[in-house]
Design an enzyme around this catalytic site. Sequence first.
Site, PDB file in Angstrom:
ATOM      1  N   GLY A 117      -1.372   0.595  13.216  1.00 31.19           N
ATOM      2  CA  GLY A 117      -1.312   1.803  14.049  1.00 31.19           C
ATOM      3  C   GLY A 117      -1.915   2.989  13.318  1.00 31.19           C
ATOM      4  N   ARG A 127      -6.036  -4.376  15.233  1.00 32.99           N
ATOM      5  CA  ARG A 127      -5.137  -5.454  14.840  1.00 32.99           C
ATOM      6  C   ARG A 127      -5.994  -6.715  14.878  1.00 32.99           C
ATOM      7  NH1 ARG A 127      -1.099  -1.699  17.070  1.00 32.99           N
ATOM      8  NH2 ARG A 127       0.169  -1.293  15.245  1.00 32.99           N
ATOM      9  N   ASP A 142       3.477  -1.799   7.398  1.00 28.70           N
ATOM     10  CA  ASP A 142       4.086  -3.026   6.888  1.00 28.70           C
ATOM     11  C   ASP A 142       3.200  -4.269   7.090  1.00 28.70           C
ATOM     12  OD1 ASP A 142       6.576  -4.250   5.942  1.00 28.70           O
ATOM     13  OD2 ASP A 142       6.539  -5.237   7.899  1.00 28.70           O
ATOM     14  N   THR A 179       1.731   5.252   8.203  1.00 31.80           N
ATOM     15  CA  THR A 179       2.381   4.913   9.478  1.00 31.80           C
ATOM     16  C   THR A 179       3.323   6.048   9.850  1.00 31.80           C
ATOM     17  OG1 THR A 179       4.035   3.479  10.537  1.00 31.80           O
ATOM     18  CG2 THR A 179       4.043   3.470   8.159  1.00 31.80           C
ATOM     19  N   ASP A 211       6.003   5.833  11.385  1.00 26.02           N
ATOM     20  CA  ASP A 211       7.401   5.379  11.448  1.00 26.02           C
ATOM     21  C   ASP A 211       8.221   5.655  10.184  1.00 26.02           C
ATOM     22  OD1 ASP A 211       6.770   4.446  13.922  1.00 26.02           O
ATOM     23  OD2 ASP A 211       6.717   2.325  13.364  1.00 26.02           O
ATOM     24  N   ASP A 213       8.775   3.725   7.776  1.00 25.17           N
ATOM     25  CA  ASP A 213       9.699   2.601   7.586  1.00 25.17           C
ATOM     26  C   ASP A 213       9.352   1.699   6.397  1.00 25.17           C
ATOM     27  OD1 ASP A 213       7.391   1.650   8.679  1.00 25.17           O
ATOM     28  OD2 ASP A 213       8.333   0.367  10.171  1.00 25.17           O
ATOM     29  N   ARG A 254       9.861   1.325  16.200  1.00 25.41           N
ATOM     30  CA  ARG A 254      10.312   0.020  16.715  1.00 25.41           C
ATOM     31  C   ARG A 254      11.607  -0.459  16.073  1.00 25.41           C
ATOM     32  NH1 ARG A 254       5.146  -3.366  15.676  1.00 25.41           N
ATOM     33  NH2 ARG A 254       4.899  -1.538  14.402  1.00 25.41           N
TER      34      ARG A 254
HETATM   35  P1  ATP Z   1       2.167  -0.003  12.123  1.00 29.32           P
HETATM   36  O1  ATP Z   1       3.442  -0.023  11.296  1.00 29.32           O
HETATM   37  O2  ATP Z   1       1.707   1.376  12.363  1.00 29.32           O
HETATM   38  O3  ATP Z   1       2.222  -0.858  13.350  1.00 29.32           O
HETATM   39  P2  ATP Z   1       0.984  -2.129  10.598  1.00 29.32           P
HETATM   40  O4  ATP Z   1       0.102  -2.107   9.425  1.00 29.32           O
HETATM   41  O5  ATP Z   1       2.380  -2.663  10.400  1.00 29.32           O
HETATM   42  O6  ATP Z   1       1.008  -0.667  11.191  1.00 29.32           O
HETATM   43  P3  ATP Z   1       0.285  -4.504  12.150  1.00 29.32           P
HETATM   44  O7  ATP Z   1      -0.416  -4.599  13.457  1.00 29.32           O
HETATM   45  O8  ATP Z   1       1.639  -5.087  12.031  1.00 29.32           O
HETATM   46  O9  ATP Z   1       0.259  -2.956  11.777  1.00 29.32           O
HETATM   47  O10 ATP Z   1      -0.637  -5.193  11.029  1.00 29.32           O
HETATM   48  C1  ATP Z   1      -2.001  -4.851  10.879  1.00 29.32           C
HETATM   49  C2  ATP Z   1      -2.829  -6.072  10.595  1.00 29.32           C
HETATM   50  O11 ATP Z   1      -2.435  -6.670   9.350  1.00 29.32           O
HETATM   51  C3  ATP Z   1      -2.705  -7.224  11.608  1.00 29.32           C
HETATM   52  O12 ATP Z   1      -3.466  -7.009  12.748  1.00 29.32           O
HETATM   53  C4  ATP Z   1      -3.242  -8.393  10.790  1.00 29.32           C
HETATM   54  O13 ATP Z   1      -4.642  -8.394  10.766  1.00 29.32           O
HETATM   55  C5  ATP Z   1      -2.721  -8.065   9.380  1.00 29.32           C
HETATM   56  N1  ATP Z   1      -1.488  -8.848   9.106  1.00 29.32           N
HETATM   57  C6  ATP Z   1      -0.239  -8.559   9.484  1.00 29.32           C
HETATM   58  N2  ATP Z   1       0.617  -9.532   9.099  1.00 29.32           N
HETATM   59  C7  ATP Z   1      -0.115 -10.457   8.443  1.00 29.32           C
HETATM   60  C8  ATP Z   1       0.158 -11.712   7.808  1.00 29.32           C
HETATM   61  N3  ATP Z   1       1.397 -12.202   7.757  1.00 29.32           N
HETATM   62  N4  ATP Z   1      -0.877 -12.395   7.259  1.00 29.32           N
HETATM   63  C9  ATP Z   1      -2.138 -11.908   7.309  1.00 29.32           C
HETATM   64  N5  ATP Z   1      -2.458 -10.740   7.907  1.00 29.32           N
HETATM   65  C10 ATP Z   1      -1.489 -10.024   8.464  1.00 29.32           C
END
Ligand code: ATP
Length: 326
Positions: free
Chosen positions: A14, A75, A106, A129, A131, A133, A175
């Site tokens: 995000g 994503r 995360d 992020t 959040d 978190d 979330r």
């Molecule tokens: P936000 O907290 O704002 O949603 P985020 O970084 O947690 O941000 P995610 O969509 O959960 O956002 O993760 C971003 C990208 O990281 C995913 O689209 C994917 O490409 C990669 N990713 C997440 N989890 C894994 C995993 N277990 N293994 C490999 N890649 C991952």
Amino acid sequence: MAKIKTIGVLTSGGDAPGMNAALRAVTRSAIYHGFNVKGIYRGYRGLVENEIVTFEAKDVSGIIHRGGTILRTARCKEFMTEEGRQTAYKNMRKNGIDALVVIGGDGTLTGARQFASEFDIPIVGIPGTIDNDLYGTDHTIGYDTALNTIMWCVDRIRDTANSHERLFFIEVMGRNAGFLALNGAIAGGAEAAIIPEISIEVDQLAQLIEHGFRTTKKSSIVLVAESPITGGAMGLAERVRKEYPQYDVRVTILGHLQRGGSPTARDRILASRMGAAAIDALVEGQRNVMIGDDDEQMVYVPFSKAIKNEKAIDRQLLAMLSHLAI
Ligand code: ATP
């Protein structure tokens, strides 16, 4: 470990206000230390699809005040597969990238940790992020800006809530975490916050109404974290209509409004410090760490710690909120 010459940087997950400021700091600090910089578009997707360009100091001019991310974000499902990560690694090597700085939440750090466990690449994460978190950092980039946006909105809703003597549920992002809801409620002088951390333990709505939260005021504002656990603002309003029909209830969902806008001074400074610290970490030979803000000091937090541990909400703040709402 081979000497690092070129650092790749990406923003993922995000978007959060301040990501551009972090990108600027990473780029400029890397160039200052004699590294080459490659910008990777659309998070991990850019690595998989080879959307990678050389970044000079001028490429990050005039962006410190801009929300969103000029690198875009996405994503990427392919990166969650071994094949996808192999393609990403090949593209990294093709572009001469020896180390990565990833800016995201995360999921982004989880992906980075997985990637680093399979290939010999130093990676440093920057928590971006709204959040807030992530464990191991007092603040994440974007959180302060989002909190200020929420406060601004609560102030405006208060005017109409007072005039009509209504109960408002304002849904905010988060979330799994109630930081935005709780601190947004404190900053906006709201009556309560309904957050996922507490929802598992008690029926916060019933508790609130039983305690007669509307004894001295014309209106009531309750901030609700968007989460299946809290039921969300719509779910709670439905319940009030059925169970407590004496309340004239309304809902406002702030949604993506919270993600946009120019970052606050606090977020710009945090992002600048974290971006510079990420390059310091690589210079010092650190790898697989997230930059954290520990009481205003930049620290290195191993990915394993940042991802696995849950950041606890300060329950004293929740108690204080209810004391101030009498
Ligand atoms: P936000 O907290 O704002 O949603 P985020 O970084 O947690 O941000 P995610 O969509 O959960 O956002 O993760 C971003 C990208 O990281 C995913 O689209 C994917 O490409 C990669 N990713 C997440 N989890 C894994 C995993 N277990 N293994 C490999 N890649 C991952």
